[in-house]
Design an enzyme around this catalytic site. Structure first.
Site: not given
Length: 330
Positions: A198, A219, A250, A276, A315
């Site tokens: 990730k 992060r 990801k 997203s 999505y």
């Protein structure tokens, strides 16, 4: 001998039927997982402005959306909770009556076993500082204190009915720790999806709105550096050794190389998350008339499958699955 070429690869592209027959990669509705956001304090769905077509669901609108996904043949739904109140340790994440755990019970009842109900395990939605873990006195994320919170979350999510828990926080040792906690609590059959590779990505932007993140800063101290491919593979190996049932890369779009290398060596299923920002970019370009939404959404997901993903979080899952079922994709 003819002066024209004998080898003509175009022969196999001549008709839709030939192209379908010789396709190297096939997308099936069951390959798709739909991420869903369930928001506390609303009575009806609210569209997320940076992700057109994606909703904040209420507890009352969630069942129908799950049923629609199941009817389309989608393989699973991944639930994210958006609470009204947040605090430093993300107390709502371990409250059996917190939004994510209540939503899990609602989704399990709606699905009736037709798809896999999955839950995201991370603290960022529940903390007032927006980080994925508990903070130390100096403001850094305390890895080992966070593991204790993750262990509690895993057990609560399993008790709510989650069949597969998505470990997305990128803390060292999180898979082994959660596996021990689940086994000790009698949930040895609850599977773990490791968000192994990730990356700290610029493409998470719209997701921040989706979970109403209060993050200040970034992060980068716990998510992977975008420059590092081998490090992602190392994380995959560590998670498999700790007991991950599935590993994931990801984002998908900018990391197809990592995905392909992971798929070539992994001993467990490999998934990828079309995040997203990837979704929002295609939606925005289509809204401006620059690209065809149906064609671009399918091609983007197909490319992730071609790179080696056994399943894809997207999505567009319900829409793509519906079109695949109806034979509308050629």
């Amino acid at each position: 001998m003819s002066e024209f070429p004998r080898v003509r690869p175009r022969r196999l592209r001549a008709t839709p039927a030939l192209r379908r027959l010789t396709a190297e990669t096939r997308l099936h509705p069951a390959d798709l997982v739909l991420p869903m956001f369930v928001r506390e304090g609303i009575d009806e769905p609210v569209e997320i402005s940076s992700m057109p077509g994606v909703m904040h669901h209420s507890l009352s609108s969630l069942p129908r959306a799950v049923e629609e996904a199941a009817a389309a043949g989608v393989g699973g739904v991944m639930l994210f909770g958006v609470p009204l109140e947040k605090d430093a340790i993300g107390s709502g994440a371990t409250d059996p009556d917190g939004i994510l755990n209540v939503a899990t019970r609602v989704a399990v009842d709606a699905a009736q076993g037709a798809l896999v109900v999955q839950t995201d395990l991370c603290l960022d939605e529940f903390t007032d500082h927006g980080h994925c873990g508990v903070l130390a006195a100096d403001g850094s994320v305390d890895n080992d204190s966070t593991l204790e919170r993750y262990d509690e979350m895993a057990v609560v999510q399993a008790e709510a009915g989650s069949q597969l828990i998505g470990m997305s926080g990128m803390m060292d040792g999180q898979i082994g720790s959660a596996r021990d906690a689940l086994d000790d609590a009698g949930h040895s059959n609850t599977a773990l999806l490791a968000y192994s590779a990730k990356y700290a990505s610029a493409f998470y932007g719209p997701f921040r709105e989706a979970v109403q993140s209060t993050l200040v800063g970034d992060r980068r101290t716990y998510q992977l550096d975008a420059a590092n491919g081998r490090e992602g593979l190392r994380e995959v190996d560590l998670d498999i050794a700790e007991g991950a049932d599935i590993v994931m890369v990801k984002p998908a779009m900018s990391y197809l190389d990592v995905l392909a290398e992971t798929a070539a060596t992994s001993t467990v299923p490999v998934w990828a998350y079309q995040i997203s920002g990837e979704y929002a970019m295609i939606q925005a370009a289509a809204a401006n008339g620059w690209i065809d939404l149906d064609a671009a959404s399918y091609e983007s997901v197909l490319s992730i499958k071609r790179a080696g993903a056994d399943a894809i979080l997207t999505y567009w899952a319900t829409e793509l699955a519906t079109r695949l079922q109806k034979g509308l994709i050629r």
